[in-house]
Write an enzyme that holds these catalytic residues in place. Structure first.
Site, PDB file in Angstrom:
ATOM      1  N   GLY A  37       9.066  28.628  -1.747  1.00  0.00           N
ATOM      2  CA  GLY A  37      10.474  28.806  -1.417  1.00  0.00           C
ATOM      3  C   GLY A  37      10.758  28.692   0.061  1.00  0.00           C
ATOM      4  O   GLY A  37      11.906  28.584   0.485  1.00  0.00           O
ATOM      5  N   CYS A  40      13.786  29.851   4.068  1.00  0.00           N
ATOM      6  CA  CYS A  40      15.125  30.185   3.572  1.00  0.00           C
ATOM      7  C   CYS A  40      15.067  31.285   2.527  1.00  0.00           C
ATOM      8  O   CYS A  40      15.748  32.299   2.617  1.00  0.00           O
ATOM      9  CB  CYS A  40      15.806  28.951   2.986  1.00  0.00           C
ATOM     10  SG  CYS A  40      17.383  29.317   2.184  1.00  0.00           S
ATOM     11  N   SER A 179      24.632  33.414  19.472  1.00  0.00           N
ATOM     12  CA  SER A 179      25.679  33.842  18.527  1.00  0.00           C
ATOM     13  C   SER A 179      25.946  32.800  17.457  1.00  0.00           C
ATOM     14  O   SER A 179      27.045  32.731  16.905  1.00  0.00           O
ATOM     15  CB  SER A 179      26.978  34.136  19.274  1.00  0.00           C
ATOM     16  OG  SER A 179      27.575  32.937  19.746  1.00  0.00           O
ATOM     17  N   ALA A 181      24.865  31.317  13.590  1.00  0.00           N
ATOM     18  CA  ALA A 181      24.901  32.053  12.323  1.00  0.00           C
ATOM     19  C   ALA A 181      23.864  33.168  12.298  1.00  0.00           C
ATOM     20  O   ALA A 181      24.168  34.305  11.898  1.00  0.00           O
ATOM     21  CB  ALA A 181      24.689  31.087  11.163  1.00  0.00           C
ATOM     22  N   ALA A 267      17.754  34.752  19.045  1.00  0.00           N
ATOM     23  CA  ALA A 267      18.357  33.911  18.006  1.00  0.00           C
ATOM     24  C   ALA A 267      18.950  32.675  18.664  1.00  0.00           C
ATOM     25  O   ALA A 267      20.131  32.360  18.498  1.00  0.00           O
ATOM     26  CB  ALA A 267      19.422  34.695  17.237  1.00  0.00           C
ATOM     27  N   VAL A 268      18.109  31.983  19.416  1.00  0.00           N
ATOM     28  CA  VAL A 268      18.558  30.832  20.214  1.00  0.00           C
ATOM     29  C   VAL A 268      18.174  29.515  19.556  1.00  0.00           C
ATOM     30  O   VAL A 268      17.992  28.505  20.231  1.00  0.00           O
ATOM     31  CB  VAL A 268      17.992  30.909  21.645  1.00  0.00           C
ATOM     32  CG1 VAL A 268      18.597  32.070  22.398  1.00  0.00           C
ATOM     33  CG2 VAL A 268      16.461  31.020  21.633  1.00  0.00           C
ATOM     34  N   ASP A 309      14.525  20.401   8.202  1.00  0.00           N
ATOM     35  CA  ASP A 309      14.622  20.772   9.607  1.00  0.00           C
ATOM     36  C   ASP A 309      13.800  19.888  10.534  1.00  0.00           C
ATOM     37  O   ASP A 309      14.038  19.863  11.739  1.00  0.00           O
ATOM     38  CB  ASP A 309      14.169  22.225   9.794  1.00  0.00           C
ATOM     39  CG  ASP A 309      15.090  23.221   9.105  1.00  0.00           C
ATOM     40  OD1 ASP A 309      16.121  22.803   8.561  1.00  0.00           O
ATOM     41  OD2 ASP A 309      14.769  24.424   9.111  1.00  0.00           O
ATOM     42  N   HIS A 442      47.974  32.082  -8.330  1.00  0.00           N
ATOM     43  CA  HIS A 442      48.446  33.217  -7.535  1.00  0.00           C
ATOM     44  C   HIS A 442      48.234  34.506  -8.320  1.00  0.00           C
ATOM     45  O   HIS A 442      48.471  34.534  -9.525  1.00  0.00           O
ATOM     46  CB  HIS A 442      49.938  33.046  -7.220  1.00  0.00           C
ATOM     47  CG  HIS A 442      50.545  34.222  -6.516  1.00  0.00           C
ATOM     48  ND1 HIS A 442      50.378  34.433  -5.169  1.00  0.00           N
ATOM     49  CD2 HIS A 442      51.294  35.264  -6.974  1.00  0.00           C
ATOM     50  CE1 HIS A 442      51.010  35.541  -4.825  1.00  0.00           C
ATOM     51  NE2 HIS A 442      51.575  36.062  -5.909  1.00  0.00           N
TER      52      HIS A 442
END
Length: 463
Positions: A37, A40, A179, A181, A267-268, A309, A442
């Site tokens: 997996g 992810c 900043s 995700a 988280a760069v 990736d 609606h």
């Protein structure tokens, strides 16, 4: 030992490629050195969503009196929150095991490396080396947390997303570098759980790839919940010589701010896992840590492919899966359509959520396009008001000459569940008039797309 296809990596690109190839009557093997997996499912998308759900439930309980419900004081049980997240990943990983078995795919455990003549050398955990051959080989080895040269991760006080999922105790304070995700989601989670969070973003706005107005709304939401937001700033140094991390931050005016915290989360971005897999020896061309491929994910070496990736494009799970389909179907002799990377949806699972597809207003201006822009705030939505979640808006963009829908940007509760319809509509070149002629139910959050479209054409009723 001989296969039609060998896939190296079992993430959302790799396992999807393997299953699709099996459906097309290929004999398939998948090589994986860790959990089935990939990142992810085990250390990314899925476990973070489990953590975010715990944060959401906790926030619901704290605001229950707004709904006329009285409850006792809620206290997060940190170890149980983390344990639930890990359990969700384990359950999903077992699901991948089942799917691979169901599709008669051979799972080979170990580290895969390309060798000449379409051979994959697999080194098992015990050091045993075995060669496997295939007519076609797909590289889907993914990526990992990127480290800044001057701020290395030690896995304890300066951490990446993997450690952020399993910290043994909740830190009292945290600085989040980046900043996007990943950074925004963890900032929201830890702040919700009671951690004092500072988020540092090098670019001028939060979630930099999003439309300016969406970024601004997220900034307001973050500040409202107590997150300190520093944009146009960079972490210059992290001093680990004391009990706490001393973080030195430089802003756009070269002013230095020092913040002490328990944890620094880096988280760069991510960097590709392409080292040591035989690319150089095989002659596979690489550019800036990315494998070069054509629209069908063929490398310069016949029979060698790459997806996910490790190739240029958005590093997103759904992109890797889409690339897997195109790649495998082309191998099988079918005629798949190349992916339109201009219509890749992006989602950020903070509260409020963010979802978007297509062009931002800023991009349209830079391109010199004539556009129509419509906005509808959830403060005017009956469903959002009834739900007590009025933060956010829908923003739609149309080409003024063709009326084609070219951009959709959402921020609010559950908007990640709304974006798929926009992706489909924009892929079919739907116009603003098409949206207005379609009857929307609606009360729903999704009718805000119709209302925003009406605003773009000066036909809005509820504003």
């Amino acid at each position: 030992m001989n296969f039609d296809l060998i896939v190296i990596g079992s993430g959302p690109g790799g396992y999807v490629a393997a299953i699709r190839a099996s459906q097309l009557q290929m004999k398939v093997a998948i090589v994986e050195r860790a959990e089935l997996g990939g990142i992810c499912l085990n250390w990314g998308c899925i476990p973070t969503k489990a953590l975010l759900k715990s944060a959401q439930v906790y926030n619901y309980i704290k605001t229950a009196t707004q709904y006329g419900i009285q409850v006792g004081e809620a206290t997060p049980q940190w170890d149980q929150v983390i344990s639930r997240s890990r359990g969700v990943s384990d359950m999903m990983s077992k699901g991948i095991q089942f799917l691979l078995k169901k599709n008669n795919i051979t799972v080979i455990e170990g580290f895969g490396k390309l060798k000449k003549e379409k051979t994959v050398e697999v080194t098992a955990a015990d050091g045993t080396v075995t060669d496997y051959q295939a007519n076609h080989i797909i590289i889907a080895t993914g990526a990992r947390s990127r480290e800044l040269p001057h701020i290395p991760q030690d896995g304890k006080r300066v951490i990446g997303y993997r450690e952020a999922l399993t910290l043994p105790t909740r830190p009292e304070s945290m600085v989040v570098m980046g900043s996007g995700a990943i950074g925004s989601e963890f900032a929201f989670f830890y702040a919700s759980m009671g951690t004092k969070v500072t988020i540092v973003e090098f670019l001028p706005k939060l979630v930099p790839i999003e439309d300016d107005e969406i970024s601004a709304q997220l900034g307001r939401a973050f500040r409202k919940m107590g997150i300190k937001v520093m944009t146009g700033a960079a972490v210059e140094e992290v001093d680990l010589s004391q009990d706490q991390c001393l973080v030195k931050i430089k802003d756009s005016k070269d002013k230095i701010t020092e913040i002490s915290c328990d944890i620094v989360l880096s988280a760069v971005g991510v960097t590709t896992n392409i080292e040591g897999i035989g690319l150089e020896e095989y002659g596979v061309e690489v550019e800036r840590t990315k494998i070069i491929v054509d629209p069908y994910y063929r490398t310069n070496c016949e029979g060698i492919y790459a997806i996910g990736d490790v190739v240029h494009g958005p590093a997103l799970a759904h992109v890797a899966s889409a690339e897997a389909h195109v790649c495998v179907e082309k191998i099988a002799g079918l005629n798949p359509e190349p992916i339109n990377y201009g219509l890749i949806p992006g989602c950020t699972y903070t509260t409020p959520e963010i979802a978007s597809v297509g062009l931002t207003e800023q991009a349209c201006v830079q391109e010199g396009r004539e556009i129509l822009v419509g906005k509808f705030p959830f403060t005017a939505s009956g469903k959002a008001t009834a739900a007590g979640s009025r933060d956010g808006m829908v923003k739609v963009i149309f080409d003024k000459n063709s009326n084609e829908w070219i951009g959709c940007h959402l921020i609010g509760d559950n908007v990640t569940e709304m974006i798929s319809g926009a992706v489909l509509a924009m892929s079919k070149k739907v116009t603003g008039q098409d949206i207005l002629e379609a009857v929307h139910p609606h009360p729903t959050l999704s009718e805000a797309i119709m209302e925003a479209t009406a605003a773009a054409y000066d036909k809005v009723i509820h504003l």
